[in-house]
Design an enzyme around this catalytic site. Structure first.
Site, PDB file in Angstrom:
ATOM      1  N   GLU A 262      65.216  19.120  18.799  1.00 60.80           N
ATOM      2  CA  GLU A 262      64.792  18.438  20.018  1.00 60.80           C
ATOM      3  C   GLU A 262      65.319  19.181  21.243  1.00 60.80           C
ATOM      4  OE1 GLU A 262      65.908  14.329  19.864  1.00 60.80           O
ATOM      5  OE2 GLU A 262      64.743  13.906  18.065  1.00 60.80           O
ATOM      6  N   HIS A 280      61.769  10.633  21.369  1.00 57.72           N
ATOM      7  CA  HIS A 280      63.087  10.003  21.243  1.00 57.72           C
ATOM      8  C   HIS A 280      63.232   8.842  22.238  1.00 57.72           C
ATOM      9  CE1 HIS A 280      67.307  10.985  19.540  1.00 57.72           C
ATOM     10  NE2 HIS A 280      67.197   9.692  19.753  1.00 57.72           N
TER      11      HIS A 280
END
Length: 529
Positions: A262, A280
């Site tokens: 990420e 997220h």
């Protein structure tokens, strides 16, 4: 009057909480992005309240001459140099439970969107296609939801799913039968869950035991057409294996809020039509952001005004007067807990802690917290000395402490007994001499061993030749033995070998040791000493 700097944007209500608690507060929400300015002014403050933008580096901490506490509004503390803060004597707190409802709701939302293909149907409709027959969904009513992880967030997901008339089954090594009944879920083993679940949702930390828990092998055991949701941690799913299963039709769809890397920008899963992805967003609601801001203000205020420590990540609550006496016993307690935790593979129903001799007259609360932290960390990962007691309570683990005068040979002794569905296992230790922790008893068998970073624990049959075979194998594997500690129940019965070795065992080496004649159990142990 204590003084706090708020260096990131948080709710104005949090500022009012500081003021109501008699704390002077400077709200400078942009200074966290200016490293030089933050380093220049941080010396004025007793407390620092942050979110994710402020980076608390060793350079910042070097200038923090008055700083006593850092509070992170949220769970992640990657932006805080915790070892440097600990060395500086600064308590680091977070707010691990403020996002629980929001994250659970996101998982439920992802499940429903997956069941009805809502994102793809939305895009199709906006493109004026009106493909009504293409988007045939499934109901969640009467379907089986498989919960991997039944902690704080997982238990909320279970409650919401039951409201949707789903049957919930759960795999969690720390879930006791009593707690499962309270949650209204069926406790199962992982293979059973994989075979029965129509939907699988993950709510577990990312540790060695859970990394790639959804692997190609696990997917092969699932129902055809299963749907998978992950709003917990990237790395729980083998993304390449999931892609293959989605393309083959084995998995009907996946909804992912977290990814191995990420920010996720070039993930191969993005190109699949039966995958829903969000960036997220588990904790991203107005209410969650408000909750963590209010919590961090309360926690910092309590610490500065009364010394109360809540959700500390780097040390239990110990006064300056107590520290010299307690510190070696806190370390012993954590090592005993870690020893038991690394050997425990099934749900824990109870923990009994006995303090004997001089140690029983001390403040045992930090030792209990340290011990529970050691027990829970190998399976939960994201645990600290303050949160461990609450996590044990949430999971229905009964914790009993006993204080008594000296009854044996040692001036002080801490004995831990872990009660599981299968057995009771005890380990005891003491501190003496150089104040280095020593293990002096395992499962009622007396031995004496110094705790070192890498160890090998073996239970074996007490028969002639075993020690020779083990030593020969260790030599063949090139593993150097620093210390070899032995104990037995009685001649010819069960025996224990606890070895200090100079390097961590590999999986292959451990397999060879497990296959040695006479070995009943072999475990590698890793300690921070």
């Amino acid at each position: 009057m204590p003084k706090v700097l708020v260096s990131d944007k948080i709710s104005p209500a949090a500022i009012e909480i500081f003021k109501a608690n008699g704390v002077e507060v400077d709200y400078l929400p942009d200074v966290g992005k200016d490293k030089e300015k933050l380093a220049e002014i941080i010396g004025q403050y007793d407390g620092l309240a942050i979110r994710s933008a402020t980076k608390v580096t060793d350079k910042i901490l070097a200038n923090a001459t008055n700083l006593k506490v850092i509070g992170r509004a949220g769970i992640g503390v990657d932006n805080v140099d915790i070892p440097a803060a600990t060395a500086k004597g600064v308590i680091v707190m977070n707010t691990p439970f403020g996002n629980s409802i929001t994250t659970a709701e996101h998982a439920i939302s992802m499940m429903l969107a997956l069941a009805r293909q809502i994102p793809e149907a939305d895009a199709s409709t906006r493109a004026s296609k009106w493909e009504k027959n293409r988007f045939m969904g499934v109901e969640v009513t009467n379907k089986t939801l498989g919960l991997i992880g039944a902690g704080n967030i997982g238990s909320i997901v279970a409650d919401r799913a039951q409201g949707l008339k789903m049957k919930v089954i759960a795999y969690d090594p720390f879930l006791t039968p009593e707690r499962a009944i309270d949650l209204g879920v069926e406790k199962v083993e992982l293979d059973d869950l994989l075979a029965r679940a129509d939907f699988i949702t993950l709510h577990t930390p990312l540790i060695d035991a859970t990394r790639n828990i959804i692997s190609a092998e696990a997917i092969a055991k699932m129902k055809d057409g299963v749907r998978i949701i992950n709003c917990a941690r990237g790395g729980l799913i083998d993304e390449a294996a999931l892609k293959d299963a989605l393309e083959a039709g084995k998995v009907a769809g996946a909804a992912l809020d977290v990814f191995l890397e990420e920010p996720a920008k070039d993930n191969p899963l993005f190109g699949l039509a039966n995958v829903i992805c969000t960036p997220h967003l588990g904790a991203s609601t107005t209410e969650a952001q408000e909750n963590v801001a209010l919590q961090v203000a309360e926690q910092i205020s309590a610490y500065l005004n009364t010394g109360e420590v809540i959700n500390a990540l780097n040390f239990p609550s110990i006064s300056a007067e107590e520290a010299p006496k307690l510190t070696p016993f806190v370390k012993l307690a954590e090592l005993l807990g870690s020893f038991a935790g690394q050997l425990t593979e099934t749900a824990i129903s109870g923990i009994r802690i006995e303090f004997e001799g001089d140690v029983s007259a001390l403040n045992t609360k930090p030792m209990v917290a340290a011990l529970l932290n050691g027990v829970l960390k190998p399976l939960l990962g994201d645990v600290n000395m303050v949160s461990a007691p609450a996590l044990a309570k949430d999971r229905g683990i009964a914790v009993e402490t006993v204080n008594r005068e000296q009854v044996g040979a040692y001036d002080n002794l801490i004995r831990l007994t872990v009660v599981t569905e299968r057995q009771e296992r005890s380990v005891a230790g003491t501190v003496y001499g150089t104040k280095a922790p020593r293990i002096v008893e395992i499962k009622g068998i007396t031995l004496e061993a110094e705790v070192t970073p890498h160890m090998l624990y073996i239970t074996n049959e007490d028969k002639p030749g075993f020690i020779g075979r083990l030593g020969t194998l260790m030599g063949q594997l090139g593993i150097n033995i620093a210390n070899f500690n032995l104990g037995r129940v009685e001649q010819g019965k069960d025996a224990i070998a606890l070895l200090s070795i100079d390097s961590e065992l590999t999986d292959g080496e451990l397999t060879q040791i497990e296959g040695l004649e006479g070995v009943k159990q072999a475990k590698r142990l890793v300690f921070t000493v």
